[in-house]
Enzyme design. Sequence first.
Site, mmCIF file in Angstrom:
data_model
loop_
_atom_site.group_PDB
_atom_site.id
_atom_site.type_symbol
_atom_site.label_atom_id
_atom_site.label_comp_id
_atom_site.label_asym_id
_atom_site.label_seq_id
_atom_site.Cartn_x
_atom_site.Cartn_y
_atom_site.Cartn_z
ATOM 1 N N SER A 1 0.850 -1.188 0.000
ATOM 2 C CA SER A 1 0.000 0.000 0.000
ATOM 3 C C SER A 1 0.882 1.232 0.000
ATOM 4 C CB SER A 1 -0.886 0.012 1.247
ATOM 5 O OG SER A 1 -1.568 1.249 1.384
ATOM 6 N N TYR B 1 -1.536 -0.815 10.120
ATOM 7 C CA TYR B 1 -1.705 -1.156 8.711
ATOM 8 C C TYR B 1 -0.486 -0.692 7.901
ATOM 9 C CZ TYR B 1 -3.591 -1.205 3.974
ATOM 10 O OH TYR B 1 -3.773 -1.446 2.637
#
Length: 152
Positions: free
Chosen positions: A97, A110
């Site tokens: 990401s 995350y």
Amino acid sequence: MRARGGTGMALTCDVSDEKQVEEAVATLVASFGRVDVLHSNAAVFDPGVYGRDRELEALDVAVWDRTMEVNLRGAMLMVKHAVPVMPDGGAIVLTSSVSALVGDTVHAAYGASKAALIGFTRYVATMYGSRGIRCNAVARPPSSSPRMPSAP
């Protein structure tokens, strides 16, 4: 892919559960005899976990651990079980990401897990490149990020 004469299979499993990963890879091998391409595209988006990593001083360690279990350990387990059945080389794509590349005020677990995934990708590529196994990470913006304007 089928129009060009290829075949494939999409499988779902809890990638943090090694037994489920073993079974998924065994299903692929039973159908195709080996694995040529692995795309590990896992992230924990359970509302009980994702988004609960906004304030580090109040972070529940279980949120951190579950994020790492799915986002990082899951990729490791997929690679661990797919590499042995890639006898003639292959391609591994791990989904990271943009959150791995920039700091933010939210989603620390995350972002950290996806940053570690980029490091893991480098190790896999280095460890198995001589066997003809390529490993790359792709980083897409998180769904909460504004989309970049398209080029004119």
